[in-house]
Design an enzyme around this catalytic site. Structure first.
Site, PDB file in Angstrom:
ATOM      1  N   ASP A  67       0.805  -1.213   0.000  1.00 16.84           N
ATOM      2  CA  ASP A  67       0.000   0.000   0.000  1.00 16.84           C
ATOM      3  C   ASP A  67       0.844   1.273   0.000  1.00 16.84           C
ATOM      4  O   ASP A  67       2.064   1.229   0.190  1.00 16.84           O
ATOM      5  CB  ASP A  67      -0.970  -0.009   1.206  1.00 16.84           C
ATOM      6  CG  ASP A  67      -0.295  -0.405   2.519  1.00 16.84           C
ATOM      7  OD1 ASP A  67       0.949  -0.400   2.574  1.00 16.84           O
ATOM      8  OD2 ASP A  67      -1.006  -0.708   3.476  1.00 16.84           O
ATOM      9  N   ASN A 136      -7.785  -2.408  13.931  1.00 16.86           N
ATOM     10  CA  ASN A 136      -9.176  -2.747  13.608  1.00 16.86           C
ATOM     11  C   ASN A 136      -9.259  -3.986  12.716  1.00 16.86           C
ATOM     12  O   ASN A 136     -10.291  -4.273  12.136  1.00 16.86           O
ATOM     13  CB  ASN A 136      -9.877  -1.553  12.945  1.00 16.86           C
ATOM     14  CG  ASN A 136      -9.167  -1.103  11.679  1.00 16.86           C
ATOM     15  OD1 ASN A 136      -8.212  -1.748  11.242  1.00 16.86           O
ATOM     16  ND2 ASN A 136      -9.608  -0.014  11.094  1.00 16.86           N
ATOM     17  N   HIS A 138      -7.334  -4.482  10.010  1.00 16.86           N
ATOM     18  CA  HIS A 138      -7.012  -4.276   8.597  1.00 16.86           C
ATOM     19  C   HIS A 138      -5.714  -4.970   8.214  1.00 16.86           C
ATOM     20  O   HIS A 138      -4.826  -5.190   9.034  1.00 16.86           O
ATOM     21  CB  HIS A 138      -7.030  -2.784   8.197  1.00 16.86           C
ATOM     22  CG  HIS A 138      -5.896  -1.953   8.660  1.00 16.86           C
ATOM     23  ND1 HIS A 138      -6.068  -0.670   9.163  1.00 16.86           N
ATOM     24  CD2 HIS A 138      -4.555  -2.153   8.667  1.00 16.86           C
ATOM     25  CE1 HIS A 138      -4.895  -0.154   9.450  1.00 16.86           C
ATOM     26  NE2 HIS A 138      -3.962  -1.029   9.164  1.00 16.86           N
ATOM     27  N   GLU A 143      -9.708  -1.784   5.020  1.00 21.77           N
ATOM     28  CA  GLU A 143     -10.392  -1.421   6.253  1.00 21.77           C
ATOM     29  C   GLU A 143     -11.660  -2.269   6.441  1.00 21.77           C
ATOM     30  O   GLU A 143     -12.186  -2.821   5.465  1.00 21.77           O
ATOM     31  CB  GLU A 143     -10.777   0.059   6.198  1.00 21.77           C
ATOM     32  CG  GLU A 143      -9.573   1.016   6.095  1.00 21.77           C
ATOM     33  CD  GLU A 143      -8.866   1.237   7.422  1.00 21.77           C
ATOM     34  OE1 GLU A 143      -8.708   0.275   8.207  1.00 21.77           O
ATOM     35  OE2 GLU A 143      -8.442   2.378   7.670  1.00 21.77           O
TER      36      GLU A 143
END
Ligand code: GLP
Length: 247
Positions: A67, A136, A138, A143
């Site tokens: 990313d 979270n 990810h 996400e």
């Protein structure tokens, strides 16, 4: 899934670096999928150490990064391009043109995403994908959501991720709100996946991701469906996980 319990961050880093090192020795022209964040720093430093000692050769290795922030120029100290060069690539003998990172400067979403997918395809896919785990759940910048996103795409970062990554920026306002990330399908197509997790603050999400239901609300949970996943986590990260694991 193979679960390897490490004593602490350093032990986790060594064990993960060992697995990457084995991949390079077995296939010197392999394609490594790489991650950013604090978790892999110890792994990159261990691999650099073994390179300096003459035990590893990156001359034929290619890498693909997961990313990049959308809109950050490469020169920006917060870009993942800068992170990878500073923390890994400049210390080893990898060819610069063999390191592929999504182009954060390309503001055209479809061209940036297609270029990254094509680059992965032209290398013949990823042999070993290294992943970290977001608070979270990810992976990359995939996400939590209602569905698993497939290929490289642009994401709106959640407030949780912006908060977590603000530590790398002068202020929270400076954190980009969007990023390009390989999608779940692109990640799941890797031959092998290695996910490294460390610290008590990751214990809850580790338990949910690997022992909870497979759901896009916890993107990493999809890894339970991959045929060749190794989780290397330290004792603190595994402290809420309900299994006996290899020491
Ligand atoms: C970042 C990256 C992820 C990384 C995650 C965890 O947002 N995009 O690839 O795995 O956060 O980072 P850390 O290892 O610093 O906890």
């Amino acid at each position: 899934m193979i679960i390897i319990k490490a004593k602490d961050y350093q032990d986790m880093s060594r064990k993960a670096a060992n697995m990457i090192s084995a991949q390079i020795i077995m296939k010197p022209d392999c394609v490594l999928g790489l991650a950013t964040g604090s978790t892999p720093l110890g792994i990159y430093s261990q691999l650099t150490d073994w390179f300096r000692k003459g035990d590893l050769d990156f001359a034929k290795v290619s890498t693909v990064n997961l990313d990049e922030y959308r809109g950050l120029p490469r020169e920006s100290k917060q870009s993942y391009y800068y992170f990878m060069h500073e923390n890994f690539f400049r210390h080893i003998n990898i060819r610069k043109d063999s390191t592929i990172i999504p182009n954060g400067r390309d503001m055209n979403i479809s061209s940036a995403c297609e270029a990254h997918e094509q680059a992965i395809q032209s290398l013949g896919g990823v042999d070993l994908q290294l992943l970290g785990l977001g608070y979270n759940g990810h992976i990359g910048f995939n996400e939590p959501g209602e569905a698993f996103e497939k290929e490289t795409h642009c994401v709106d970062l959640t407030p949780c991720t912006i908060d977590a990554n603000a530590r790398f920026f002068a202020s929270r306002e400076d954190v980009p709100t969007q990023a390009y990330t390989m999608g779940i399908k692109s990640i799941m197509q890797a031959g092998k996946i290695l996910i490294a997790v460390s610290g008590e603050d990751k214990a809850e999400i580790t338990a949910r991701a690997f022992w909870g239901p497979v759901t896009p609300k916890v993107p990493a949970s999809i890894l339970q469906m991959h045929p060749d996943v190794t989780l290397i986590a330290d004792e603190a990260a595994l402290s809420l996980s309900p299994v006996t694991v290899k020491q």
